[in-house]
Scaffold this motif. Sequence first.
Motif, mmCIF file in Angstrom:
data_model
loop_
_atom_site.group_PDB
_atom_site.id
_atom_site.type_symbol
_atom_site.label_atom_id
_atom_site.label_comp_id
_atom_site.label_asym_id
_atom_site.label_seq_id
_atom_site.Cartn_x
_atom_site.Cartn_y
_atom_site.Cartn_z
ATOM 1 N N LEU A 188 0.764 -1.562 -0.171
ATOM 2 C CA LEU A 188 -0.008 -0.250 0.138
ATOM 3 C C LEU A 188 1.025 1.410 -0.145
ATOM 4 O O LEU A 188 0.334 2.276 -0.418
ATOM 5 C CB LEU A 188 -0.808 0.026 1.050
ATOM 6 C CG LEU A 188 -2.255 -0.949 1.834
ATOM 7 C CD1 LEU A 188 -2.748 -1.242 3.248
ATOM 8 C CD2 LEU A 188 -3.197 -1.212 0.163
ATOM 9 N N LEU A 189 2.237 1.372 0.692
ATOM 10 C CA LEU A 189 3.042 2.782 0.059
ATOM 11 C C LEU A 189 3.464 3.214 -0.671
ATOM 12 O O LEU A 189 3.374 3.869 -1.258
ATOM 13 C CB LEU A 189 4.240 1.934 1.206
ATOM 14 C CG LEU A 189 4.180 1.047 2.758
ATOM 15 C CD1 LEU A 189 5.378 0.940 3.235
ATOM 16 C CD2 LEU A 189 3.514 2.794 3.246
ATOM 17 N N LEU A 190 3.568 1.843 -1.624
ATOM 18 C CA LEU A 190 3.720 2.208 -3.637
ATOM 19 C C LEU A 190 2.780 2.554 -4.069
ATOM 20 O O LEU A 190 2.943 3.138 -4.940
ATOM 21 C CB LEU A 190 3.774 1.031 -4.156
ATOM 22 C CG LEU A 190 5.364 -0.123 -3.099
ATOM 23 C CD1 LEU A 190 5.478 -1.480 -3.993
ATOM 24 C CD2 LEU A 190 5.872 0.296 -2.888
ATOM 25 N N PHE A 191 1.986 2.885 -3.340
ATOM 26 C CA PHE A 191 0.692 3.974 -3.926
ATOM 27 C C PHE A 191 0.152 4.746 -3.688
ATOM 28 O O PHE A 191 0.002 4.971 -1.830
ATOM 29 C CB PHE A 191 -0.887 3.040 -4.554
ATOM 30 C CG PHE A 191 -0.027 1.867 -4.975
ATOM 31 C CD1 PHE A 191 0.027 2.056 -6.615
ATOM 32 C CD2 PHE A 191 -0.300 0.746 -4.294
ATOM 33 C CE1 PHE A 191 0.080 0.989 -6.774
ATOM 34 C CE2 PHE A 191 -0.064 -0.415 -4.669
ATOM 35 C CZ PHE A 191 -0.213 -0.165 -6.773
ATOM 36 N N ARG A 192 0.237 6.111 -3.810
ATOM 37 C CA ARG A 192 0.170 8.134 -2.614
ATOM 38 C C ARG A 192 -1.231 7.136 -1.890
ATOM 39 O O ARG A 192 -1.678 7.725 -1.215
ATOM 40 C CB ARG A 192 -0.216 9.329 -3.929
ATOM 41 C CG ARG A 192 1.398 9.049 -4.104
ATOM 42 C CD ARG A 192 1.653 10.665 -4.599
ATOM 43 N NE ARG A 192 0.503 10.584 -5.760
ATOM 44 C CZ ARG A 192 0.143 11.918 -6.289
ATOM 45 N NH1 ARG A 192 0.142 13.015 -5.910
ATOM 46 N NH2 ARG A 192 -0.445 11.886 -7.839
ATOM 47 N N ARG A 193 -2.422 7.102 -3.046
ATOM 48 C CA ARG A 193 -3.759 7.176 -2.301
ATOM 49 C C ARG A 193 -4.303 6.503 -1.923
ATOM 50 O O ARG A 193 -4.869 6.584 -0.159
ATOM 51 C CB ARG A 193 -4.632 6.897 -3.323
ATOM 52 C CG ARG A 193 -5.121 7.509 -4.770
ATOM 53 C CD ARG A 193 -5.944 7.654 -5.621
ATOM 54 N NE ARG A 193 -6.057 8.364 -6.715
ATOM 55 C CZ ARG A 193 -6.898 9.557 -6.715
ATOM 56 N NH1 ARG A 193 -7.512 9.467 -4.962
ATOM 57 N NH2 ARG A 193 -7.101 10.576 -7.685
ATOM 58 N N THR A 194 -3.181 5.508 -1.078
ATOM 59 C CA THR A 194 -3.812 4.431 0.078
ATOM 60 C C THR A 194 -1.819 4.397 1.289
ATOM 61 O O THR A 194 -2.104 3.623 2.137
ATOM 62 C CB THR A 194 -3.245 2.842 -0.471
ATOM 63 O OG1 THR A 194 -2.336 2.765 -1.331
ATOM 64 C CG2 THR A 194 -4.454 2.565 -1.473
ATOM 65 N N LEU A 195 -1.385 5.763 0.803
ATOM 66 C CA LEU A 195 0.033 5.806 1.276
ATOM 67 C C LEU A 195 -0.306 5.421 3.120
ATOM 68 O O LEU A 195 0.142 5.053 3.614
ATOM 69 C CB LEU A 195 0.600 6.762 1.543
ATOM 70 C CG LEU A 195 1.967 6.926 1.644
ATOM 71 C CD1 LEU A 195 2.993 6.064 2.142
ATOM 72 C CD2 LEU A 195 2.551 8.758 1.473
ATOM 73 N N THR A 196 -1.201 6.338 3.735
ATOM 74 C CA THR A 196 -1.552 7.195 4.887
ATOM 75 C C THR A 196 -2.234 5.688 5.508
ATOM 76 O O THR A 196 -1.284 5.599 6.990
ATOM 77 C CB THR A 196 -2.578 7.859 4.874
ATOM 78 O OG1 THR A 196 -2.166 9.140 4.442
ATOM 79 C CG2 THR A 196 -2.523 8.395 6.664
ATOM 80 N N LEU A 197 -2.837 5.331 5.268
ATOM 81 C CA LEU A 197 -3.531 3.449 5.443
ATOM 82 C C LEU A 197 -2.666 2.634 5.606
ATOM 83 O O LEU A 197 -2.229 1.843 6.486
ATOM 84 C CB LEU A 197 -4.034 3.121 4.193
ATOM 85 C CG LEU A 197 -5.266 1.640 4.819
ATOM 86 C CD1 LEU A 197 -5.741 1.727 6.028
ATOM 87 C CD2 LEU A 197 -6.279 0.924 3.972
ATOM 88 N N GLY A 198 -1.391 2.680 4.535
ATOM 89 C CA GLY A 198 -0.425 1.763 4.256
ATOM 90 C C GLY A 198 0.353 2.278 5.266
ATOM 91 O O GLY A 198 1.227 0.796 6.282
#
Length: 432
Positions: A188-198
């Motif tokens: 999830l860290l590799l996508f900006r939209r899911t960064l915070t959740l990751g």
Amino acid sequence: MENHSSLQSSSWSLLEKIGFRFFFVYFTLFITFENNGAYPFFVYISRMWSNFLNNYIPWVGKHILGIPYDFKGGPNGSGDTTFDYVILFCILMLAIIVTVIWSFLDRKRKNYAKMYYWLTVALRFYVGLMLINYGLVKVIQVQFSSPGLYRLTQPYGESSPMGLAWTFLGFSKGYNLFMGIAEVAAVLLLFRRTLTLGLIITIMTTANVMAVNYFYDVPVKILSTHLVLICLFLIARDFKKLLTFFLLRVPVSLTDIYKPKLKRGLKMTFTILKVLVIAYALGYGLIETMRSKERYYGEGTKSPLQGLYEVREITLNGKTKTYDELTTKDWKYLAIERKGFAQVQLMSLKREWMTLKIDSTSTDKFTLTSRGVDERTYEFEYGEGDNSDFFLKGTVNSDTLFIKMKRYKDFKEKFLLTNRGFHWINEMPYNR
């Protein structure tokens, strides 16, 4: 969510600019010189400076830090070597020096939005790809294997803290799968939209790894600590908003990371590269992990004599001793698990590693050679009887030896740890 133009034009405080300069230099140097295989094929690039570090780092340790003993680099299973700590010292000192010079020369800069973006890209892929790799070896149960014969026959109090952790974590396939999925979620860290959740998930997983490494003396403290620090750095931009949301229950909008505008061709190139890297990490990583499991734990690694052999009776030069008459110097167990190796445990519970060589010209002969200072060679003929009886007949140092044993081919059924099983209902705690 804040738009890109406002982030690009906003002015950072003096403390924010100085802090960014330091972390930019520090983290860039760390992920370069302590990459630990995070980036695909980076090991080939690192060869450009490996010889320099192998000569320079010991020099710094001796002449600047005054370390009185010799040390060197090179992989040996530990990430907390003297070599690694001296590299960390050099990175820290260099980051401080560069920050001071940079702050003096670039003091009129309003912000570092573009540089911050590229730094976050490097850090997100560093943590994400590394945790995907760590997660896969847990999902396939390569890192923490099920307790083997040598571990099960080891006296409990003689295990090291790290050995205890490996036994605890390796015992349960389900817990390995749980840990592995949590770590692979770092994708999830590799996508900006899911960064915070990751980041929320990854901070918890890396903090747990760091705690195990510290409190069970696992020599990966430097790396695990920095994984936590990097995650905290990445989430710092939204830290106040997350506290406001979770503690005060006030709606918030998360800050979007400024992304530089790229030309169509360059943007497409980066997108393709990103897809290839993720596919490599998940696809090839999974295949290579499965190969590693077969290489280290597959059927090809097992000895044809695998099993636990419990001594019942020993006859030395015609004099027989039953189990109750055995002394502390006599054998208690012969443990054979992997090809080429065996372990003897004495009645005193002292253990000794042996080299095992099966006679290729015979179906009932093998040789055991001690690996200690007092080298001894046992040449045995073996045979099996009823009720798992096993017999060894041979010589050692011109003495004749006959040993009657009981063989446990499925040795795990002998131990409570491995045959207790799972129970939905427990009228009383079964704590042994």
